[in-house]
Write an enzyme that holds these catalytic residues in place. Structure first.
Site, mmCIF file in Angstrom:
data_model
loop_
_atom_site.group_PDB
_atom_site.id
_atom_site.type_symbol
_atom_site.label_atom_id
_atom_site.label_comp_id
_atom_site.label_asym_id
_atom_site.label_seq_id
_atom_site.Cartn_x
_atom_site.Cartn_y
_atom_site.Cartn_z
ATOM 1 N N MET A 167 -9.382 -0.522 -13.759
ATOM 2 C CA MET A 167 -9.561 -1.549 -14.794
ATOM 3 C C MET A 167 -10.879 -2.278 -14.564
ATOM 4 O O MET A 167 -11.063 -3.408 -15.026
ATOM 5 C CB MET A 167 -8.385 -2.516 -14.784
ATOM 6 C CG MET A 167 -7.066 -1.812 -15.107
ATOM 7 S SD MET A 167 -5.854 -2.896 -15.822
ATOM 8 C CE MET A 167 -5.659 -4.057 -14.486
ATOM 9 N N HIS A 199 -11.814 0.291 -4.688
ATOM 10 C CA HIS A 199 -12.072 1.372 -5.651
ATOM 11 C C HIS A 199 -13.084 2.370 -5.075
ATOM 12 O O HIS A 199 -12.909 3.584 -5.172
ATOM 13 C CB HIS A 199 -12.654 0.801 -6.949
ATOM 14 C CG HIS A 199 -11.786 -0.214 -7.632
ATOM 15 N ND1 HIS A 199 -12.074 -1.552 -7.649
ATOM 16 C CD2 HIS A 199 -10.631 -0.082 -8.334
ATOM 17 C CE1 HIS A 199 -11.156 -2.212 -8.338
ATOM 18 N NE2 HIS A 199 -10.261 -1.341 -8.760
ATOM 19 N N ASP A 252 -1.325 -0.376 -4.837
ATOM 20 C CA ASP A 252 -0.294 -0.497 -5.875
ATOM 21 C C ASP A 252 0.732 0.604 -5.605
ATOM 22 O O ASP A 252 0.767 1.623 -6.286
ATOM 23 C CB ASP A 252 -0.937 -0.350 -7.251
ATOM 24 C CG ASP A 252 -1.974 -1.428 -7.489
ATOM 25 O OD1 ASP A 252 -1.592 -2.535 -7.878
ATOM 26 O OD2 ASP A 252 -3.176 -1.183 -7.219
ATOM 27 N N LEU A 299 -8.022 -6.009 -0.645
ATOM 28 C CA LEU A 299 -8.999 -6.285 -1.699
ATOM 29 C C LEU A 299 -8.335 -6.131 -3.059
ATOM 30 O O LEU A 299 -7.559 -5.199 -3.281
ATOM 31 C CB LEU A 299 -10.178 -5.314 -1.583
ATOM 32 C CG LEU A 299 -10.980 -5.395 -0.288
ATOM 33 C CD1 LEU A 299 -12.092 -4.354 -0.295
ATOM 34 C CD2 LEU A 299 -11.558 -6.798 -0.084
ATOM 35 N N SER A 307 -9.130 -7.296 -7.443
ATOM 36 C CA SER A 307 -9.968 -7.984 -8.428
ATOM 37 C C SER A 307 -9.439 -9.397 -8.647
ATOM 38 O O SER A 307 -10.186 -10.308 -8.991
ATOM 39 C CB SER A 307 -9.951 -7.217 -9.748
ATOM 40 O OG SER A 307 -10.179 -5.851 -9.498
ATOM 41 N N ARG A 308 -8.141 -9.589 -8.457
ATOM 42 C CA ARG A 308 -7.535 -10.907 -8.702
ATOM 43 C C ARG A 308 -7.814 -11.894 -7.569
ATOM 44 O O ARG A 308 -7.546 -13.083 -7.722
ATOM 45 C CB ARG A 308 -6.027 -10.767 -8.915
ATOM 46 C CG ARG A 308 -5.689 -10.080 -10.227
ATOM 47 C CD ARG A 308 -4.210 -10.110 -10.527
ATOM 48 N NE ARG A 308 -3.918 -9.688 -11.888
ATOM 49 C CZ ARG A 308 -3.519 -8.475 -12.237
ATOM 50 N NH1 ARG A 308 -3.360 -7.545 -11.306
ATOM 51 N NH2 ARG A 308 -3.285 -8.173 -13.496
HETATM 52 P P1 AMP Z 1 -7.168 -1.358 -10.701
HETATM 53 O O1 AMP Z 1 -8.576 -1.427 -11.147
HETATM 54 O O2 AMP Z 1 -6.656 -2.615 -10.092
HETATM 55 O O3 AMP Z 1 -6.256 -0.791 -11.765
HETATM 56 O O4 AMP Z 1 -7.150 -0.298 -9.508
HETATM 57 C C1 AMP Z 1 -7.593 1.017 -9.699
HETATM 58 C C2 AMP Z 1 -7.145 1.840 -8.527
HETATM 59 O O5 AMP Z 1 -7.723 1.308 -7.326
HETATM 60 C C3 AMP Z 1 -5.619 1.800 -8.326
HETATM 61 O O6 AMP Z 1 -5.149 3.100 -8.002
HETATM 62 C C4 AMP Z 1 -5.448 0.826 -7.196
HETATM 63 O O7 AMP Z 1 -4.292 1.050 -6.425
HETATM 64 C C5 AMP Z 1 -6.706 1.093 -6.379
HETATM 65 N N1 AMP Z 1 -7.018 -0.063 -5.542
HETATM 66 C C6 AMP Z 1 -7.149 -1.352 -5.919
HETATM 67 N N2 AMP Z 1 -7.373 -2.152 -4.850
HETATM 68 C C7 AMP Z 1 -7.380 -1.339 -3.765
HETATM 69 C C8 AMP Z 1 -7.550 -1.556 -2.367
HETATM 70 N N3 AMP Z 1 -7.739 -2.778 -1.861
HETATM 71 N N4 AMP Z 1 -7.496 -0.478 -1.533
HETATM 72 C C9 AMP Z 1 -7.290 0.767 -2.039
HETATM 73 N N5 AMP Z 1 -7.121 1.036 -3.338
HETATM 74 C C10 AMP Z 1 -7.162 0.002 -4.202
#
Ligand code: AMP
Length: 281
Positions: free
Chosen positions: A33, A40, A153, A187, A189-190
Site C-alpha cells: 500500500m 517492504h 501481517d 516497522l 507505515s502506521r
Molecule cells: P503494506 O504496504 O502494509 O500492505 O505491506 C505490504 C507487505 O509488506 C505486506 O506483505 C506486509 O506484511 C509487508 N511488511 C510490512 N511491514 C513489514 C515489516 N516490518 N517486515 C516485513 N514485512 C513487512
C-alpha cells in the site's frame, strides 16, 4: 537518478509481463500500500534472489479499511516510493487507481472463511475480504510466478495462502521475516502516527512478546499469557485487543506447545493500532 517503468493499467502490465515471460524471465510481485520502508524493501531483496523481474504494486485499497479506519489519512508517498523502488533495483512499479482496480460496478468479493474470522478479523469486519479480493485481483492482473508477503501481517499471510490454494491460483507464495527498528519495533507505515512518548511505549511490545516466547519453553501457556497481559497494561498500552498463542499454520488456539506456534498481539496506543508476532518453537 535511476528510472524504472511505472504502469497504471491492467492492459499495460499484462503486456509487459507477457513479454517478460516470453523471454523466460521469472516474474515476482510484491503487493504493497506504499509508504515504503525497510520492511517492504527487505521483501524486494529477498524475492530478487529467486526472480528475474520484480514488480512492486502500490495501491491503498479502500476495501480493506473499515468506515472508521484510517484510509483517508494513510500516507500517500508515491514519488518517494518510486525512488526507493528504483534505487533497490525493482523492475517496475504498478500503481492502478481505484477506477482501474474496481471499475464502476465491481460486485465480486473474495471471502476466506474460518481463518479470516477471529484475531484482526474480529475487530476489523470485512478487512480480510478486502485484502483477499484485492490480492486475488492483483494476482490475476499481473500473473506473476511468485508473490511475496511479510510475516508482519501473519494472519494476512495465512489468509492469502489459503485463498491461493482454494482458488488454484498458479502462483508460488513466499514470505519474509519481520523487519524491526533499533528498539525492535516492527516497522510499519502506521508508526508515523505515533508521538515520541507513544513510540517509547510501542517498542515495549516486541520485548514483551520475545520474553513470553522464551518463557513458554518452561512455563504453562495460560500463565505466560496472563503475565503478558499484565506487562502490556503496565507498559501503557491502552487497549489489548488480543494476545494469543496460535498454531503457526492453522492459527487455531494452542494451550500446550507441541509443534510450531506463533504468539500474536494487537494493541492500541492513542488512535493507532499496532500488531506484532513472534515465532515460538
Ligand atoms: P503494506 O504496504 O502494509 O500492505 O505491506 C505490504 C507487505 O509488506 C505486506 O506483505 C506486509 O506484511 C509487508 N511488511 C510490512 N511491514 C513489514 C515489516 N516490518 N517486515 C516485513 N514485512 C513487512
Amino acid at each position: 537518478m535511476t528510472q524504472i517503468a511505472m504502469v497504471r493499467t491492467i492492459k499495460e502490465i499484462r503486456e509487459i509481463v507477457q513479454e517478460w515471460k516470453g523471454q523466460k524471465h521469472r516474474v515476482a510481485l510484491l503487493p504493497t500500500m506504499g509508504a515504503l520502508h525497510e520492511g517492504h524493501l527487505s521483501l524486494v531483496r529477498l524475492v530478487q534472489t529467486c526472480a528475474d523481474k520484480v514488480i512492486v504494486s502500490i495501491f491503498v485499497n479502500p476495501r480493506q479499511f473499515g468506515p472508521d479506519e484510517d484510509w483517508a489519512r494513510y500516507p500517500h508517498t508515491l514519488e518517494a516510493d518510486y525512488q526507493k523502488c528504483a534505487e533497490i533495483g525493482t523492475d517496475l512499479v504498478y500503481c492502478p487507481d481505484i477506477a482501474e482496480m474496481y471499475g464502476p460496478q465491481a460486485a465480486t468479493t473474495v471471502s476466506v472463511s474460518g481463518i479470516s474470522q477471529d484475531l484482526c478479523g474480529a475487530s476489523r469486519p470485512g478487512h480480510f475480504d478486502g485484502v483477499a479480493t484485492v490480492v486475488a485481483k492483483l494476482l490475476n492482473q499481473v500473473q506473476p510466478h511468485v508473490a511475496i508477503f511479510g510475516e508482519k501481517d501473519y494472519q494476512q499471510l495465512s489468509v492469502i495462502k489459503q485463498m491461493v490454494g482454494d482458488l488454484d491460483i498458479p502462483v508460488e507464495v513466499l514470505s519474509g521475516p519481520i523487519q524491526r527498528d533499533e528498539h525492535g519495533l516492527a516497522l510499519s507505515s502506521r508508526n508515523s502516527y505515533l508521538s515520541a512518548k507513544e513510540l517509547t511505549t510501542a517498542s515495549q511490545l516486541n520485548k514483551i512478546l520475545f520474553d513470553m516466547a522464551r518463557q513458554l519453553s518452561y512455563k504453562p501457556v495460560a500463565q505466560c499469557l496472563e503475565n503478558g497481559q499484565h506487562r502490556l497494561q503496565e507498559a501503557g498500552f491502552e487497549r489489548i485487543e488480543y494476545l494469543t498463542l496460535r498454531d503457526a499454520v492453522s492459527l487455531q488456539p494452542v494451550d500446550q506447545i507441541s509443534g510450531s506456534a506463533r504468539l500474536l498481539a494487537a494493541v492500541h496506543l492513542g488512535s493507532t493500532r499496532l500488531i506484532d508476532n513472534v515465532p515460538v518453537n
